[in-house]
Design a protein around this motif. Structure first.
Motif, mmCIF file in Angstrom:
data_model
loop_
_atom_site.group_PDB
_atom_site.id
_atom_site.type_symbol
_atom_site.label_atom_id
_atom_site.label_comp_id
_atom_site.label_asym_id
_atom_site.label_seq_id
_atom_site.Cartn_x
_atom_site.Cartn_y
_atom_site.Cartn_z
ATOM 1 N N ARG A 1 35.982 51.566 -24.006
ATOM 2 C CA ARG A 1 36.517 51.902 -25.764
ATOM 3 C C ARG A 1 35.784 51.076 -26.891
ATOM 4 N NH1 ARG A 1 41.897 49.497 -23.024
ATOM 5 N NH2 ARG A 1 42.223 50.540 -21.304
ATOM 6 N N LEU A 2 35.287 49.859 -26.631
ATOM 7 C CA LEU A 2 34.391 49.407 -26.946
ATOM 8 C C LEU A 2 33.415 50.611 -27.867
ATOM 9 C CD1 LEU A 2 33.690 47.425 -29.723
ATOM 10 C CD2 LEU A 2 32.272 46.404 -27.791
ATOM 11 N N VAL A 3 32.697 51.043 -27.077
ATOM 12 C CA VAL A 3 31.288 52.573 -27.511
ATOM 13 C C VAL A 3 31.796 53.596 -28.232
ATOM 14 C CG1 VAL A 3 29.755 53.194 -25.957
ATOM 15 C CG2 VAL A 3 29.950 51.916 -25.768
ATOM 16 N N ALA A 4 33.175 54.126 -27.693
ATOM 17 C CA ALA A 4 34.006 54.805 -27.586
ATOM 18 C C ALA A 4 34.191 54.782 -29.414
ATOM 19 C CB ALA A 4 35.029 55.503 -27.321
ATOM 20 N N GLY A 5 35.158 53.826 -29.901
ATOM 21 C CA GLY A 5 35.379 53.436 -31.109
ATOM 22 C C GLY A 5 34.290 53.523 -32.321
ATOM 23 N N LYS A 6 33.606 52.431 -31.985
ATOM 24 C CA LYS A 6 32.333 52.773 -32.812
ATOM 25 C C LYS A 6 31.650 53.758 -32.735
ATOM 26 C CE LYS A 6 30.656 47.813 -32.558
ATOM 27 N NZ LYS A 6 29.682 46.780 -32.899
ATOM 28 N N ALA A 7 31.415 53.999 -32.061
ATOM 29 C CA ALA A 7 30.707 55.739 -32.263
ATOM 30 C C ALA A 7 31.626 56.663 -32.837
ATOM 31 C CB ALA A 7 30.087 56.352 -30.597
ATOM 32 N N LEU A 8 32.811 56.682 -32.924
ATOM 33 C CA LEU A 8 33.732 58.047 -33.361
ATOM 34 C C LEU A 8 33.397 56.823 -35.020
ATOM 35 C CD1 LEU A 8 35.410 60.017 -33.475
ATOM 36 C CD2 LEU A 8 38.008 57.737 -33.131
ATOM 37 N N CYS A 9 33.124 55.775 -35.462
ATOM 38 C CA CYS A 9 33.392 55.644 -36.403
ATOM 39 C C CYS A 9 31.757 56.235 -36.900
ATOM 40 C CB CYS A 9 33.428 54.281 -36.902
ATOM 41 S SG CYS A 9 32.349 53.297 -38.134
ATOM 42 N N TYR A 10 30.641 56.504 -36.903
ATOM 43 C CA TYR A 10 29.398 56.230 -36.442
ATOM 44 C C TYR A 10 29.413 58.102 -37.201
ATOM 45 C CZ TYR A 10 28.528 52.181 -34.914
ATOM 46 O OH TYR A 10 28.048 50.721 -34.841
ATOM 47 N N LEU A 11 30.115 58.848 -35.857
ATOM 48 C CA LEU A 11 30.423 60.159 -35.877
ATOM 49 C C LEU A 11 31.285 60.422 -37.421
ATOM 50 C CD1 LEU A 11 29.862 62.991 -34.477
ATOM 51 C CD2 LEU A 11 32.175 62.328 -33.528
ATOM 52 N N MET A 12 32.317 59.915 -37.751
ATOM 53 C CA MET A 12 32.060 60.653 -38.839
ATOM 54 C C MET A 12 31.555 60.481 -39.510
ATOM 55 S SD MET A 12 35.746 58.470 -39.841
ATOM 56 C CE MET A 12 35.371 57.758 -40.589
ATOM 57 N N LEU A 13 31.009 58.878 -40.534
ATOM 58 C CA LEU A 13 29.868 58.984 -41.442
ATOM 59 C C LEU A 13 29.569 59.469 -41.690
ATOM 60 C CD1 LEU A 13 29.870 56.591 -43.326
ATOM 61 C CD2 LEU A 13 28.424 55.409 -42.047
ATOM 62 N N TYR A 14 28.716 60.358 -40.124
ATOM 63 C CA TYR A 14 27.063 60.846 -40.212
ATOM 64 C C TYR A 14 27.732 62.551 -40.263
ATOM 65 C CZ TYR A 14 23.419 57.594 -40.679
ATOM 66 O OH TYR A 14 22.631 57.202 -40.768
ATOM 67 N N VAL A 15 28.791 62.576 -40.291
ATOM 68 C CA VAL A 15 29.178 64.287 -40.546
ATOM 69 C C VAL A 15 28.608 64.684 -42.359
ATOM 70 C CG1 VAL A 15 31.409 66.298 -40.499
ATOM 71 C CG2 VAL A 15 30.432 64.825 -38.957
ATOM 72 N N LEU A 16 29.806 63.640 -42.494
ATOM 73 C CA LEU A 16 29.407 63.452 -44.269
ATOM 74 C C LEU A 16 27.926 63.438 -44.851
ATOM 75 C CD1 LEU A 16 32.075 61.182 -45.286
ATOM 76 C CD2 LEU A 16 31.763 63.498 -45.093
ATOM 77 N N VAL A 17 27.355 62.468 -44.088
ATOM 78 C CA VAL A 17 25.690 62.772 -44.244
ATOM 79 C C VAL A 17 24.556 64.092 -44.011
ATOM 80 C CG1 VAL A 17 23.469 61.827 -43.730
ATOM 81 C CG2 VAL A 17 25.788 59.899 -43.369
ATOM 82 N N CYS A 18 25.075 64.823 -43.164
ATOM 83 C CA CYS A 18 24.640 65.793 -42.487
ATOM 84 C C CYS A 18 25.178 67.186 -43.249
ATOM 85 C CB CYS A 18 25.169 66.146 -41.164
ATOM 86 S SG CYS A 18 24.145 65.534 -39.913
ATOM 87 N N HIS B 1 40.854 43.652 -26.388
ATOM 88 C CA HIS B 1 41.435 42.810 -25.612
ATOM 89 C C HIS B 1 40.937 41.946 -24.637
ATOM 90 C CE1 HIS B 1 44.919 45.160 -25.834
ATOM 91 N NE2 HIS B 1 44.358 45.788 -25.502
ATOM 92 N N GLY B 2 40.034 40.372 -24.593
ATOM 93 C CA GLY B 2 39.060 39.532 -24.200
ATOM 94 C C GLY B 2 38.786 39.934 -22.536
ATOM 95 N N GLY B 3 39.887 40.777 -21.826
ATOM 96 C CA GLY B 3 39.862 41.205 -20.520
ATOM 97 C C GLY B 3 38.629 42.220 -19.891
ATOM 98 N N GLY B 4 38.525 42.783 -19.207
ATOM 99 C CA GLY B 4 36.998 43.570 -18.100
ATOM 100 C C GLY B 4 37.293 45.040 -18.928
ATOM 101 N N ARG B 5 37.900 45.581 -18.901
ATOM 102 C CA ARG B 5 38.424 46.519 -19.676
ATOM 103 C C ARG B 5 37.955 46.486 -21.307
ATOM 104 N NH1 ARG B 5 42.741 49.126 -17.266
ATOM 105 N NH2 ARG B 5 43.237 49.471 -15.772
ATOM 106 N N GLY B 6 37.421 47.879 -21.317
ATOM 107 C CA GLY B 6 37.140 47.297 -22.659
ATOM 108 C C GLY B 6 35.687 48.303 -23.169
ATOM 109 N N THR B 7 34.626 47.679 -22.842
ATOM 110 C CA THR B 7 33.539 47.990 -22.762
ATOM 111 C C THR B 7 33.261 49.873 -23.657
ATOM 112 O OG1 THR B 7 32.377 47.170 -21.342
ATOM 113 C CG2 THR B 7 31.300 48.382 -22.573
#
Lengths: 409, 395
Positions: A243-260, A235-241
């Motif tokens: 959530r953005l960090v958490a959502g992205k980290a979740l994506c990388y984490l998922m990918l890197y579990v496989l990489v590991c 939501h273009g609003g104030g809150r969200g940083t």
């Protein structure tokens, strides 16, 4: 009651945002060939290439030239035995040092063994005979192979000479009088003394951190370059940083579990490296390592303002980071200043912890220092990542609202 | 006419070079990659290995016997420079756990009854456990153990022989009939800093040269300024390249020469080949690395791919150049492949010329190879011209 409802609503909204970010990030990664190189291709093939380079583990048959001034039966026996060791190969015999030195200069041999003229006379007379060994110092492994082989042979032949002089009657007597105390060397965790077993695990752990740095740097560099960073918010609003960090980290984490799984479990097995971990402990350790690496990379992506520059900034750091970790250069010999610096980087703890858990069969409690260090890093770098993302969001929002749209670069 | 066009050629070079200088100072990235990062690496590696050889590595003890004889044995052990006896552990298991915690690098195990059996001539066995998953530490400690075991046996034997009335010289000759006199040529201190830094540091600089060269050309394609740049050179691609890369050459050569000054001057690493040949080799590898970068961007005009290729080549260099793990121990295909890495040739030149002080003729092959790297882009000038004039940026 009302409060509970509010909280639940907030949680639902936040979780929904996180998963939305996560979904978009997965799509972004899959469609970005550049990021895919770092997240998939490099972790897939680079460890294979690396392990292939070192797969020989040890140096065998180091070429050496012999200068035998005496040419006696005993000196020939010495040379024959050195030649018979697995690590050294006598490629030539010559009568003069000049010729031998010439071979050394032409890099045909890496050492000269010089048998003195009086070799067997000295031995037979009951005094010490000296064999000279000249080593080329371009590689310490040559030196090690030559020195160990020659020492081994000299000790063996020396023992026989002693026995001969003593005239003992039984073999047992011989043993006792030549060396009253027996020594045994036990090489733990790397019985073959191999180079791959020693270096590859550290490199594998480092690859995980470095590819995350590069991949996340590239993704954020692209978004900043295009001035699209703030458009990633749900939501273009104030809150969200957060959530953005958490959502992205979740994506990388998922990918890197496989990489590991591939990099840390399959690759060592493919090349039969030492692998004796307690599985549960290893997984428990890798979770904070991945989180620390992800948030560390997200924080450092602040340095990357353009898509391609991540490589110029991050690639060369692999070497200092490998050396600072205390695997190749012993940790006790790392100066204090650099040791404290090394604690800022997840790979230091990751490499030390992984090598101990995987190669040395340690338990999680044995790597408590590293384990706690990684959790602290994960928390601290999560906060800094949020700050960094907040900054990048504001930066691109400002750029987007400023009247001059072009020329931002 | 000819003179006029030649003058124009040089004038263009100077104009392009001054444009490039302005570009270099306008971006902090260049300052970072060309000066800050190389300087930081120099500082890091030389201070990290300042000791040369790691000393005082912690070693544990499991002395189940605990008699004056075994304690004497352990005191001898402590006297070696690489070891420092730290803690005593009640059992092998405890000591192994300490090793797994990373507290000690090795431990000594003296089983119960060692002294008794020694006196009864039953040849007891003493064990030394080294952690060889840390290879350098393990090897150094192993070496100490070998010396130690020879000396310990000698001291026991010496006592017996001297009691029998044999003088010490004779006794030593009896105990060690054959001695190996080792002469590690050119690096008698077995200094690891000498052994690693002379190749690691140029290797890092090479990696950065590849990257900066590729980036500086690729970014022109990306920002669509390459046509402008070519126009300044009257569409002569050689002129454009020389003008653009000349400032880089000067900066990188200055940095590389500063490396030389620091390693061979300040730190006094062995340099037996003279300063002239050293600087010649330095200049050659700097230019060869730039040329390799030009080759990569010409072949892979996508900035991202060319930089990825730089990373791969630059990082693999460290392994395949053979300064830590010898090339002769690698698979034959890799031995052949190693020739395609400039760092490999620089390493061979360094060993022969700088470390050992052999005449240049002995490494003419490596000089020739670096020269081939310098000439390599000439084959791709036509392609580079097409790339610079026609290609669009691909993200």
């Amino acid at each position: 009651m009302e409060k509970m409802k509010d909280l639940r609503k907030l949680f639902h909204e936040a979780a929904g945002d996180v998963f939305a970010v996560w979904r978009k990030e997965v799509r972004r990664v899959v469609h970005d060939q550049g990021a895919l190189i770092f997240f998939i291709l490099v972790p897939l093939f680079y460890p294979l290439l690396y392990a292939f380079i070192y797969t020989g583990e040890v140096v065998r048959e180091v070429p050496v030239v012999v200068v035998d001034d005496g040419e006696t039966a005993m000196s020939r026996e010495f040379v024959r035995r050195v030649d018979a060791t697995p690590d050294v190969r006598v490629v030539a015999r010559t009568g003069n040092m000049g010729e031998a030195r010439e071979m050394l200069r032409r890099a045909e041999v890496y050492g000269i063994i010089r048998m003195p003229e009086d070799f067997s006379r000295e031995v037979n007379r009951g005094s010490q005979a000296h064999v000279s060994l000249y080593c080329d110092m371009s590689g310490l492994l040559y030196y090690k192979a030559l020195l160990l082989s020659c020492t081994e042979v000299s000790l063996d032949m020396g023992a026989e000479v002693q026995v001969h002089r003593l005239g003992n009657t039984t073999a047992r007597q011989d043993e006792v009088s030549t060396s009253p105390l027996a020594y045994e060397d036990v090489a733990l965790f790397n019985p073959a003394n191999g180079f791959a077993t020693f270096l590859i695990p550290a490199v594998l752990v480092l690859v995980i951190q470095q590819t995350l740095l590069l991949g996340i740097g590239m993704i954020n560099g692209t978004a900043r370059e295009l001035g699209m960073f703030h458009t990633q918010l749900e939501h273009g609003g104030g809150r969200g940083t957060v959530r953005l960090v958490a959502g992205k980290a979740l994506c990388y984490l998922m990918l890197y579990v496989l990489v590991c799984v591939w990099v840390l479990l399959v690759v060592p097995r493919l090349f039969s490296l030492v692998q004796i971990p307690q599985a549960a402990d290893l997984f428990a350790f890798l979770l904070p390592y991945l989180l620390a690496c992800i948030f560390f990379s997200m924080t450092l992506s602040l340095l990357i303002v353009q898509r391609e520059t991540c490589m110029l900034v991050f690639v060369f750091t692999s070497l200092p980071l490998l050396f600072i970790s205390g695997i190749s250069w012993p940790g006790v010999a790392v100066p204090d200043f650099w040791r404290y610096v090394s604690w800022l980087v997840p790979s230091t703890f990751g490499i030390n912890g992984f090598v101990r858990l995987n190669t040395m069969g340690a338990l999680l409690e044995d790597v408590r220092f590293e384990f706690v260090g990684l959790w602290i890093q994960a928390v601290v770098y999560f906060l800094t990542a949020c700050a960094a993302y907040y900054y990048m969001i504001e930066e691109s929002r400002k750029a987007a609202s400023s009247p001059i749209k072009d020329g931002v670069r | 006419m000819k003179i006029l066009s030649r003058m124009r050629f040089f004038r263009n070079i100077i104009r392009i070079a001054s444009r490039e200088l302005r570009r270099l100072v306008s971006r902090p990235l260049y300052l970072f990659c060309m000066v800050v990062a190389p300087a930081a690496c120099l500082l890091f590696f030389t201070t990290l290995m300042y000791e040369g050889l790691p000393s005082d590595m912690p070693v544990g003890v499991v002395d189940e016997d605990n008699t004056p004889t075994t304690r004497n044995l352990l005191r001898n052990m402590d006297a070696f420079s690489q070891t420092r006896l730290t803690d005593a552990y009640p059992s092998v298991t405890e000591a192994r756990r300490a090793m797994q915690r990373g507290e000690i690098y090795a431990f000594y195990y003296i089983p119960e009854g060692t002294t008794r059996e020694l006196l009864a001539s039953r040849r007891p066995k003493v064990s030394f456990y080294t952690n060889n998953s840390l290879l350098i530490a393990g090897s150094l400690l192993y070496r100490d153990l070998r010396t130690m075991s020879v000396l310990a046996n000698a001291s026991v034997g010496l006592q017996v022989l001297q009691a029998k009335g044999v003088d010490e010289r004779m006794a030593m000759a009896f105990l060690q009939p054959i001695v190996i006199d080792t002469h590690p040529l050119s690096n008698p201190w077995l200094n690891y800093s000498v052994y690693l830094n002379n190749t690691i540091l140029p290797g890092i600089l090479m990696l950065l040269i590849f990257m900066v060269t590729v980036f500086s050309i690729g970014v022109e394609i990306k920002d669509a300024t390459s046509r402008l740049w070519m126009a300044m050179a009257d569409n002569d691609v050689l002129c454009a390249l020389v003008g653009k890369l000349l400032p880089h050459t000067l900066v990188f050569f200055a940095v590389a020469a500063a490396y030389d000054a620091c390693l061979y001057g300040v730190l006094g690493f062995p340099c037996h080949g003279g300063i002239g040949p050293l600087l010649l080799a330095t200049l050659l590898w700097v230019v060869a690395s730039q040329a390799f970068g030009v080759f990569l961007i010409a072949v892979l005009p996508t900035l991202r791919l060319a930089l990825s290729a730089c990373s791969l080549w630059g990082v693999v260099s460290f392994s395949i150049s053979g300064f830590s793990f010898p090339v002769m121990a690698m698979h034959p295909s890799l031995q052949a492949l190693s020739n395609l890495f400039p760092l490999r040739h620089y390493f061979l030149i360094y060993v022969s010329q700088t470390l050992n002080g052999y005449p240049m003729a002995y490494v003419w092959r490596s000089y020739f190879a670096l020269l081939l790297f310098v000439l390599l882009p000439l084959l791709f000038l036509g392609r580079l011209k097409t790339v610079l004039l026609k290609y669009d940026y691909i993200p």
